[in-house]
Structures are given as structure tokens and as C-alpha cells.
Design an enzyme around this catalytic site. Sequence first.
Site, PDB file in Angstrom:
ATOM      1  N   TYR A 298       8.783 -10.331 -16.737  1.00 34.40           N
ATOM      2  CA  TYR A 298      10.061 -10.933 -16.344  1.00 34.40           C
ATOM      3  C   TYR A 298      10.705 -11.763 -17.457  1.00 34.40           C
ATOM      4  O   TYR A 298      11.375 -12.751 -17.187  1.00 34.40           O
ATOM      5  CB  TYR A 298       9.886 -11.772 -15.066  1.00 34.40           C
ATOM      6  CG  TYR A 298       9.286 -10.985 -13.929  1.00 34.40           C
ATOM      7  CD1 TYR A 298       9.976  -9.915 -13.377  1.00 34.40           C
ATOM      8  CD2 TYR A 298       8.014 -11.283 -13.432  1.00 34.40           C
ATOM      9  CE1 TYR A 298       9.421  -9.158 -12.351  1.00 34.40           C
ATOM     10  CE2 TYR A 298       7.458 -10.531 -12.405  1.00 34.40           C
ATOM     11  CZ  TYR A 298       8.169  -9.474 -11.872  1.00 34.40           C
ATOM     12  OH  TYR A 298       7.619  -8.731 -10.867  1.00 34.40           O
TER      13      TYR A 298
ATOM     14  N   CYS B  28      25.756 -20.847 -24.540  1.00 31.65           N
ATOM     15  CA  CYS B  28      26.723 -21.843 -24.078  1.00 31.65           C
ATOM     16  C   CYS B  28      26.682 -22.019 -22.567  1.00 31.65           C
ATOM     17  O   CYS B  28      27.603 -21.623 -21.847  1.00 31.65           O
ATOM     18  CB  CYS B  28      28.115 -21.461 -24.560  1.00 31.65           C
ATOM     19  SG  CYS B  28      28.155 -21.457 -26.352  1.00 31.65           S
TER      20      CYS B  28
ATOM     21  N   ARG C  54       3.292  -9.020 -12.552  1.00 28.19           N
ATOM     22  CA  ARG C  54       3.006 -10.193 -13.382  1.00 28.19           C
ATOM     23  C   ARG C  54       1.529 -10.311 -13.761  1.00 28.19           C
ATOM     24  O   ARG C  54       1.189 -10.625 -14.896  1.00 28.19           O
ATOM     25  CB  ARG C  54       3.448 -11.442 -12.621  1.00 28.19           C
ATOM     26  CG  ARG C  54       3.382 -12.717 -13.405  1.00 28.19           C
ATOM     27  CD  ARG C  54       3.617 -13.940 -12.496  1.00 28.19           C
ATOM     28  NE  ARG C  54       4.575 -13.735 -11.450  1.00 28.19           N
ATOM     29  CZ  ARG C  54       5.863 -14.111 -11.516  1.00 28.19           C
ATOM     30  NH1 ARG C  54       6.320 -14.734 -12.581  1.00 28.19           N
ATOM     31  NH2 ARG C  54       6.674 -13.878 -10.510  1.00 28.19           N
TER      32      ARG C  54
HETATM   33  N1  LLP Z   1       6.339  -4.882  -5.325  1.00 27.57           N
HETATM   34  C1  LLP Z   1       7.590  -5.174  -4.936  1.00 27.57           C
HETATM   35  C2  LLP Z   1       8.184  -4.436  -3.820  1.00 27.57           C
HETATM   36  C3  LLP Z   1       8.303  -6.193  -5.593  1.00 27.57           C
HETATM   37  O1  LLP Z   1       9.527  -6.483  -5.191  1.00 27.57           O
HETATM   38  C4  LLP Z   1       7.697  -6.901  -6.663  1.00 27.57           C
HETATM   39  C5  LLP Z   1       8.416  -7.972  -7.349  1.00 27.57           C
HETATM   40  C6  LLP Z   1       6.389  -6.536  -7.053  1.00 27.57           C
HETATM   41  C7  LLP Z   1       5.737  -5.526  -6.353  1.00 27.57           C
HETATM   42  C8  LLP Z   1       5.677  -7.198  -8.179  1.00 27.57           C
HETATM   43  O2  LLP Z   1       5.507  -8.578  -7.989  1.00 27.57           O
HETATM   44  P1  LLP Z   1       4.571  -9.390  -8.999  1.00 27.57           P
HETATM   45  O3  LLP Z   1       3.170  -8.850  -8.833  1.00 27.57           O
HETATM   46  O4  LLP Z   1       5.066  -9.172 -10.373  1.00 27.57           O
HETATM   47  O5  LLP Z   1       4.725 -10.790  -8.567  1.00 27.57           O
HETATM   48  N2  LLP Z   1      11.820 -12.420 -11.502  1.00 27.57           N
HETATM   49  C9  LLP Z   1      10.836 -13.174 -10.771  1.00 27.57           C
HETATM   50  C10 LLP Z   1       9.896 -12.291  -9.999  1.00 27.57           C
HETATM   51  C11 LLP Z   1      10.618 -11.336  -9.076  1.00 27.57           C
HETATM   52  C12 LLP Z   1       9.688 -10.363  -8.415  1.00 27.57           C
HETATM   53  C13 LLP Z   1      10.420  -9.306  -7.684  1.00 27.57           C
HETATM   54  N3  LLP Z   1       9.595  -8.343  -7.019  1.00 27.57           N
HETATM   55  C14 LLP Z   1      10.097 -14.081 -11.735  1.00 27.57           C
HETATM   56  O6  LLP Z   1      10.424 -14.078 -12.926  1.00 27.57           O
HETATM   57  O7  LLP Z   1       9.229 -14.849 -11.335  1.00 27.57           O
END
Ligand code: LLP
Length: 421
Positions: free
Chosen positions: A377, A349, A284
Site C-alpha cells: 500500500y 502542496c 500486507r
Molecule cells: N481481500 C480483500 C477482499 C480485501 O479487500 C483486502 C484489502 C485484502 C484481501 C487484503 O488485506 P490485507 O491482508 O492486505 O490487510 N490501503 C489500506 C488497506 C486497504 C485494504 C483493502 N482491502 C492501508 O494502506 O492500510
Amino acid sequence: MSRDDRAQNSSFRYRDGVLHAEAVDLSGLAARFGTPLYVYSRTAIEQAYAGFARALSDTPHLICYAVKANGNLAVLQTLARLGAGFDIVSRGELERVLRAGGDPQRIVFSGVGKSADEIQRALQVGIRCFNVESAAELERINTLAMAMQTRAPVALRINPEIQAQTHPHIHTGHATSKFGIHAVIAEQVVRRALELPGVRFIGLACHIGSQITDLAPYAEAWRCVVTLADRYAALGARLEHVDFGGGIGIRYRDEIIPSMAKFVATARDALGERRLQLLIEPGRALVGAAGILLTRVEYLKTTPHAKLLVTDAGMTELLRPSLYDAWHEVREVAPGTDAAIYDVVGPVCESADVLARARRLAVQAGDLLAIMDCGAYAASMGSNYNSRPRPAEVLVDGTHTALVRRRETLADLMSLDELPA
Ligand code: LLP
């Protein structure tokens, strides 16, 4: 920071009353490519990466972009060219990284359910490391590597049992989570890793959750990981790296995000004098603010309770508000003069198909809205529910725009179905 400061701080700003992506007018993009449309800023991605790289410049490191945030090939290529590594969780993500020119030696493979096919392919291309999430997975990797007459580089993903303050669906490092190997039982897995001939035990990893805005849980988790690294070194492990995961948050609304420098200082603090390479897995934070979802207002609808803007984008293009109650800023592309308070709802819907509630917006039917912070995401969690074709994606770089994914057609939607004979 006020809303306007913020607007001027990103790659998406108003020029002559119209919102632009870098130097490109968003209303022109909507006319050219249609809506809904994902618009990404290459400069914003490059700047976010440079921020991490600069903060880490004094530490041997590898930034492994979490592909699940946005797997568009052009996004991956942008990061590969900057020297990024990648954190993948599937064969599909692996093939995307390879196609985009990513270096297999910079790929770490996370996830609790790696299939035999996925492990074999990763061994064949020679990835940097598997982040192993269970004793059973370790055995499977060992068997497959031996059959291929190779040794698989593995790190154990530790579950440090930390409660990060974030939405319950996206924290992963707590005691009842399915992720990682619980710290208290990891030693037996380590002993096994040290005796298996098909694996090379080279690291420890952790990832405690996502959209984290507080450094304290990180500090606690990372201290736990390095303490274990010391203990396992004493058992004979020759560790090369620790992987401190991803999860650093971005500002969607008014969250206070720790600076990159503080994030890195916390990591360095945990690392101390240990001579271990530092891996991180941000998703992110690299791409979230670098994208928007452009949508057109189809209808203004008034109910006895609220005024609704019905848009041509919905939960199929941005699931986060429905799934996590997430807040995304909504901006008018060309603000009008008559403002009112609206709920912004999609055409799907489902009652949950609400993109934003109670926003003050000056728009009419036919106007364009930009849903901000949709670089991470959004497209990657999109679906075809209600038989809706996925939108196109464009990448803007200065005055230049490239179509980096074409809009799905109705033929695409039906192309895999078969009518029985
Ligand atoms: N590493 C692992 C092992 C992960 O599972 C994830 C995210 C990341 C790195 C990266 O995380 P970030 O830096 O993007 O926070 N769909 C959700 C977020 C799910 C994240 C899953 N794992 C949302 O839209 O907020």
C-alpha cells in the site's frame, strides 16, 4: 522488541553503520537509481509466504495474495513461482497476474463493482472463483456466463457484521459497510444462485478489514461463515471452499501481532471437521515488511514551532500517514551524530503531506532516510499529484539488484495528454 532487535530481524539491517537491503548497501542504490526509490527484498517475501504455507501445511489450502497491496510484476512473479494464488479486484490486476505467470485457476475476483468487461475476461481465462458481493452482480455474472455458454464458479462474500478494531477507513465487515452480502439476507441470494443455470455456487467468502491485530473478530466472522456454509449445504449447495479473507496486521510500531500459527489455529478451529478447502487472501502480511521507501533530505527547515526535514518523497509515494494517520518507522541510512527531533514532511502542496512527526533522527541535508514497511500500500497507492513522476522500484535478492520498474519520465507524465487542434 527494541528498535535494534527489530532491525536485526528483518531483511533491512545495518552493516558497518549503513542500512542494507539484504546484502546491498542502500546508499549505493540511491546513487545508482536515484530517489525516491522503492526497495523490495525478495527473501523477505519468500519468507513471509513460507510462514503461511508452513502453518497451513496440514490443511488443504490456497494462499491468494491480495494484489492491491503491491502489484509490481516482479513481486507477483516471486509469489507465482512459490505456487501462490491471487485475489484481484480489477481487470488491471488480472492482466498483471497473467503477465507475471500466475495460474488463472488460482485467482479469486473480489470487489463490489465488477464490470461486464471484467467478468467476461475472467470467464475467458478461467479463474477459480468470483467472490460475489451483491444479488445484482450474481445476475450479471449469470447472464454473461450463459452468453458465453459456460458456468461461472461463484462464492458469496458474506458481510458478517463484525466490528474489527482497526482504522475506520479499512474495516469492511461491519453492518454499514458497502462490502459483501449481509449475513441476514444472504439466504435469498443463495437460493437464487442454486437455481441459476449460468453459475456454479462453490464457496463462501468474507474479509472483515485490514491491519487487524486481534484474532477475536476473525473467530467470530469465520464461525458465522461456516455456520452459513452448513445451512446452505442443507439447501443443496455443494460447497468446495471457504475463503477467510485477508487483513492480518504487521508490526509498524509496537503492535502485538498474533503468530501465524495462532491465526491458522483459529481458522482451523472455525473450520472444524468440514471438508472444505481453506482460502486466505493476505496482502500486507506477505509484502508489507519486505519493502522500504528510500528518500533524500532536501532541506532542514526550522520554524518557530518545529524542526522539519523536507524530503524528496511525500504523500504521492506513501499516502498512508496522510490518509490514515499511519505510523511508519523512519531510519537514517547512515546515522550521523547530531540527533534532534524532526517532523518529516514531503514536497507536495498539501498540509497533510507529513510522513512522520516528532522523530529523533541524526541527519543533515543531503542524507538518506528509509521509510520502513513500505512493501504494501505504498507504490500501489501512489499518484502523480503535483505532476510528480512515480519512483523506480528495485528488487534485491542477496547481493543482486534488479530494476523492476523504471522511474517515470516527464515525457511519460504528459504522454497521454493531447493539445486540442
Ligand atoms: N481481500 C480483500 C477482499 C480485501 O479487500 C483486502 C484489502 C485484502 C484481501 C487484503 O488485506 P490485507 O491482508 O492486505 O490487510 N490501503 C489500506 C488497506 C486497504 C485494504 C483493502 N482491502 C492501508 O494502506 O492500510
